[in-house]
Design a protein around this motif. Structure first.
Motif, PDB file in Angstrom:
ATOM      1  N   ASP A  47      -4.067   6.977  -3.742  1.00 20.81           N
ATOM      2  CA  ASP A  47      -4.527   7.149  -2.238  1.00 20.81           C
ATOM      3  C   ASP A  47      -4.678   6.213  -1.955  1.00 20.81           C
ATOM      4  OD1 ASP A  47      -5.503   7.955  -0.101  1.00 20.81           O
ATOM      5  OD2 ASP A  47      -7.121   9.551  -0.632  1.00 20.81           O
ATOM      6  N   ARG A  48      -3.923   5.388  -1.642  1.00 18.51           N
ATOM      7  CA  ARG A  48      -4.093   3.568  -0.501  1.00 18.51           C
ATOM      8  C   ARG A  48      -5.555   3.407   0.117  1.00 18.51           C
ATOM      9  NH1 ARG A  48       0.115   0.510  -2.153  1.00 18.51           N
ATOM     10  NH2 ARG A  48      -1.738  -1.225  -1.574  1.00 18.51           N
ATOM     11  N   ASP A  49      -6.055   4.630   1.146  1.00 18.04           N
ATOM     12  CA  ASP A  49      -6.560   4.697   1.676  1.00 18.04           C
ATOM     13  C   ASP A  49      -7.792   4.467   0.929  1.00 18.04           C
ATOM     14  OD1 ASP A  49      -6.223   4.601   4.793  1.00 18.04           O
ATOM     15  OD2 ASP A  49      -5.992   6.881   4.343  1.00 18.04           O
ATOM     16  N   ASN A  50      -8.200   4.329  -0.285  1.00 15.85           N
ATOM     17  CA  ASN A  50      -9.397   3.952  -1.188  1.00 15.85           C
ATOM     18  C   ASN A  50      -9.303   3.170  -2.533  1.00 15.85           C
ATOM     19  OD1 ASN A  50     -11.279   6.310  -0.439  1.00 15.85           O
ATOM     20  ND2 ASN A  50      -9.678   7.477  -1.015  1.00 15.85           N
ATOM     21  N   ASP A  51      -8.271   2.278  -1.978  1.00 14.17           N
ATOM     22  CA  ASP A  51      -8.082   0.929  -2.636  1.00 14.17           C
ATOM     23  C   ASP A  51      -9.265   0.512  -3.601  1.00 14.17           C
ATOM     24  OD1 ASP A  51      -5.048   1.284  -3.192  1.00 14.17           O
ATOM     25  OD2 ASP A  51      -4.729  -0.190  -1.252  1.00 14.17           O
ATOM     26  N   PRO A  52      -9.055   0.302  -3.970  1.00 14.69           N
ATOM     27  CA  PRO A  52     -10.399  -0.095  -5.253  1.00 14.69           C
ATOM     28  C   PRO A  52     -11.122  -2.155  -4.089  1.00 14.69           C
ATOM     29  CG  PRO A  52      -8.763  -0.626  -6.309  1.00 14.69           C
ATOM     30  CD  PRO A  52      -8.268  -0.037  -6.070  1.00 14.69           C
ATOM     31  N   HIS A  53     -10.237  -2.258  -3.951  1.00 14.01           N
ATOM     32  CA  HIS A  53      -9.871  -3.454  -2.997  1.00 14.01           C
ATOM     33  C   HIS A  53      -9.531  -3.268  -1.923  1.00 14.01           C
ATOM     34  CE1 HIS A  53     -11.182  -5.987  -6.667  1.00 14.01           C
ATOM     35  NE2 HIS A  53     -10.340  -5.304  -7.262  1.00 14.01           N
ATOM     36  N   TRP A  86      -3.888 -16.486  -4.331  1.00 10.79           N
ATOM     37  CA  TRP A  86      -4.382 -17.792  -4.229  1.00 10.79           C
ATOM     38  C   TRP A  86      -3.316 -18.405  -5.289  1.00 10.79           C
ATOM     39  CZ3 TRP A  86      -8.066 -20.310  -0.286  1.00 10.79           C
ATOM     40  CH2 TRP A  86      -8.669 -19.276  -0.590  1.00 10.79           C
ATOM     41  N   ARG A  87      -2.845 -20.064  -4.858  1.00 13.38           N
ATOM     42  CA  ARG A  87      -2.712 -20.756  -5.480  1.00 13.38           C
ATOM     43  C   ARG A  87      -3.119 -22.159  -5.455  1.00 13.38           C
ATOM     44  NH1 ARG A  87       1.401 -21.625  -9.443  1.00 13.38           N
ATOM     45  NH2 ARG A  87       2.191 -23.579  -9.569  1.00 13.38           N
ATOM     46  N   CYS A  88      -4.090 -22.864  -6.430  1.00 10.10           N
ATOM     47  CA  CYS A  88      -4.467 -23.611  -6.055  1.00 10.10           C
ATOM     48  C   CYS A  88      -5.806 -23.486  -5.474  1.00 10.10           C
ATOM     49  CB  CYS A  88      -4.308 -25.309  -6.901  1.00 10.10           C
ATOM     50  SG  CYS A  88      -3.206 -25.617  -8.039  1.00 10.10           S
ATOM     51  N   ALA A  89      -5.850 -24.424  -4.173  1.00  6.88           N
ATOM     52  CA  ALA A  89      -7.369 -24.245  -3.490  1.00  6.88           C
ATOM     53  C   ALA A  89      -6.024 -23.594  -1.513  1.00  6.88           C
ATOM     54  CB  ALA A  89      -7.816 -25.400  -2.976  1.00  6.88           C
ATOM     55  N   GLU A  90      -4.646 -22.780  -2.168  1.00  2.00           N
ATOM     56  CA  GLU A  90      -3.828 -22.104  -0.969  1.00  2.00           C
ATOM     57  C   GLU A  90      -4.742 -21.108  -0.979  1.00  2.00           C
ATOM     58  OE1 GLU A  90      -1.047 -25.402   0.435  1.00  2.00           O
ATOM     59  OE2 GLU A  90      -0.689 -25.734  -1.444  1.00  2.00           O
ATOM     60  N   LEU A  91      -4.260 -20.556   0.715  1.00  2.00           N
ATOM     61  CA  LEU A  91      -3.910 -18.960   0.416  1.00  2.00           C
ATOM     62  C   LEU A  91      -2.279 -18.602   1.106  1.00  2.00           C
ATOM     63  CD1 LEU A  91      -5.269 -16.572   0.322  1.00  2.00           C
ATOM     64  CD2 LEU A  91      -6.221 -16.580   2.884  1.00  2.00           C
ATOM     65  N   TYR A  92      -1.510 -18.317  -0.178  1.00  2.00           N
ATOM     66  CA  TYR A  92      -0.607 -17.533  -0.579  1.00  2.00           C
ATOM     67  C   TYR A  92       0.249 -16.222   0.454  1.00  2.00           C
ATOM     68  CZ  TYR A  92       1.739 -21.697  -3.189  1.00  2.00           C
ATOM     69  OH  TYR A  92       1.932 -22.844  -3.645  1.00  2.00           O
ATOM     70  N   ALA A  93      -1.208 -15.610  -0.337  1.00  2.00           N
ATOM     71  CA  ALA A  93      -0.398 -14.141   0.675  1.00  2.00           C
ATOM     72  C   ALA A  93      -1.990 -13.519   0.397  1.00  2.00           C
ATOM     73  CB  ALA A  93       0.290 -13.512  -0.166  1.00  2.00           C
ATOM     74  N   ILE A  94      -2.036 -12.102   1.585  1.00  2.00           N
ATOM     75  CA  ILE A  94      -2.814 -10.840   1.288  1.00  2.00           C
ATOM     76  C   ILE A  94      -2.730 -10.013   1.401  1.00  2.00           C
ATOM     77  CG2 ILE A  94      -3.373 -11.261   4.153  1.00  2.00           C
ATOM     78  CD1 ILE A  94      -6.576 -11.167   3.958  1.00  2.00           C
ATOM     79  N   ARG A  95      -3.133  -8.576   0.733  1.00  2.00           N
ATOM     80  CA  ARG A  95      -2.485  -7.813   0.432  1.00  2.00           C
ATOM     81  C   ARG A  95      -3.811  -6.353   1.379  1.00  2.00           C
ATOM     82  NH1 ARG A  95       1.451  -4.237  -1.730  1.00  2.00           N
ATOM     83  NH2 ARG A  95       1.242  -6.413  -3.321  1.00  2.00           N
ATOM     84  N   TYR A  96      -3.490  -5.627   2.063  1.00  2.00           N
ATOM     85  CA  TYR A  96      -4.585  -4.560   2.809  1.00  2.00           C
ATOM     86  C   TYR A  96      -2.915  -3.476   2.043  1.00  2.00           C
ATOM     87  CZ  TYR A  96      -6.357  -1.732   6.581  1.00  2.00           C
ATOM     88  OH  TYR A  96      -7.212  -0.742   6.478  1.00  2.00           O
ATOM     89  N   LYS A  97      -4.133  -2.123   1.997  1.00  2.00           N
ATOM     90  CA  LYS A  97      -3.321  -1.659   2.134  1.00  2.00           C
ATOM     91  C   LYS A  97      -1.677  -1.650   1.063  1.00  2.00           C
ATOM     92  CE  LYS A  97      -6.034   1.568   4.753  1.00  2.00           C
ATOM     93  NZ  LYS A  97      -6.516   3.130   6.058  1.00  2.00           N
ATOM     94  N   GLN A  98      -0.353  -1.009   1.783  1.00  2.00           N
ATOM     95  CA  GLN A  98       0.246  -0.777   1.355  1.00  2.00           C
ATOM     96  C   GLN A  98       1.450  -2.597   1.898  1.00  2.00           C
ATOM     97  OE1 GLN A  98      -0.115   1.012   3.492  1.00  2.00           O
ATOM     98  NE2 GLN A  98       1.196   1.822   4.860  1.00  2.00           N
ATOM     99  N   TYR A  99       0.412  -2.656   3.245  1.00  2.00           N
ATOM    100  CA  TYR A  99       0.631  -4.374   3.735  1.00  2.00           C
ATOM    101  C   TYR A  99       0.379  -5.784   2.888  1.00  2.00           C
ATOM    102  CZ  TYR A  99       1.869  -0.683   7.102  1.00  2.00           C
ATOM    103  OH  TYR A  99       1.675   0.356   8.054  1.00  2.00           O
ATOM    104  N   LYS A 100       1.476  -6.234   2.656  1.00  2.00           N
ATOM    105  CA  LYS A 100       1.337  -7.548   2.525  1.00  2.00           C
ATOM    106  C   LYS A 100       1.983  -9.247   3.060  1.00  2.00           C
ATOM    107  CE  LYS A 100       1.726 -10.628  -2.109  1.00  2.00           C
ATOM    108  NZ  LYS A 100       2.530 -10.403  -3.590  1.00  2.00           N
ATOM    109  N   ALA A 101       1.179  -9.855   3.662  1.00  2.00           N
ATOM    110  CA  ALA A 101       1.673 -11.354   4.248  1.00  2.00           C
ATOM    111  C   ALA A 101       1.534 -11.925   3.708  1.00  2.00           C
ATOM    112  CB  ALA A 101       0.668 -11.211   5.580  1.00  2.00           C
ATOM    113  N   HIS A 102       2.495 -13.313   3.753  1.00  2.00           N
ATOM    114  CA  HIS A 102       3.047 -14.529   3.065  1.00  2.00           C
ATOM    115  C   HIS A 102       2.905 -15.136   3.982  1.00  2.00           C
ATOM    116  CE1 HIS A 102       4.163 -12.359  -1.169  1.00  2.00           C
ATOM    117  NE2 HIS A 102       4.638 -11.682  -0.014  1.00  2.00           N
ATOM    118  N   TRP A 103       1.772 -16.016   3.775  1.00  2.00           N
ATOM    119  CA  TRP A 103       2.458 -17.615   4.881  1.00  2.00           C
ATOM    120  C   TRP A 103       2.728 -19.103   3.663  1.00  2.00           C
ATOM    121  CZ3 TRP A 103      -2.442 -13.959   4.424  1.00  2.00           C
ATOM    122  CH2 TRP A 103      -2.742 -13.924   5.448  1.00  2.00           C
ATOM    123  N   ILE A 104       2.731 -18.883   2.653  1.00  2.00           N
ATOM    124  CA  ILE A 104       3.429 -20.133   1.523  1.00  2.00           C
ATOM    125  C   ILE A 104       4.610 -19.169   0.875  1.00  2.00           C
ATOM    126  CG2 ILE A 104       3.396 -22.104   0.174  1.00  2.00           C
ATOM    127  CD1 ILE A 104       0.635 -22.153   1.313  1.00  2.00           C
TER     128      ILE A 104
END
Length: 95
Positions: free
Chosen positions: A59-65, A71-89
């Motif tokens: 149930d993706r509406d009740n994900d634990p996070h 992250w890789r070192c000090a850079e944010l590479y991606a973020i996930r929200y429910k079934q979506y994942k956005a990549h910056w690098i």
């Protein structure tokens, strides 16, 4: 992640909710009945209720996070929200 516990986790079950390495300590603590100190904040959460209930685990509406950060070192590479994942690098490898 691969989990095995006969009589608790069906052999062919799967979980769509993201679980991270940060969840290992709180999960193991709950599993053995150990109370973690409350004078600090833990990034992980116990995922036993997700492991024990495959309906809740998928149930993706009740994900634990609510959000999962990559992250890789000090850079944010991606973020996930429910079934979506956005990549910056993005790149071919991490060599």
């Amino acid at each position: 992640a691969i989990l095995w516990k006969p009589g608790m986790i069906p052999a062919t079950s799967s979980c769509m909710s993201p679980i991270t390495n940060m969840d290992i300590l709180p999960t193991l603590a709950e599993l053995i009945g150990f109370k973690l100190p409350t004078d600090r904040k833990y990034d992980g959460v116990s995922v036993l209720k997700y492991i024990n209930d495959t309906n809740q685990c998928n149930d993706r509406d009740n994900d634990p996070h609510e959000f999962t950060y990559y992250w890789r070192c000090a850079e944010l590479y991606a973020i996930r929200y429910k079934q979506y994942k956005a990549h910056w690098i993005t790149r071919n490898g991490f060599g």
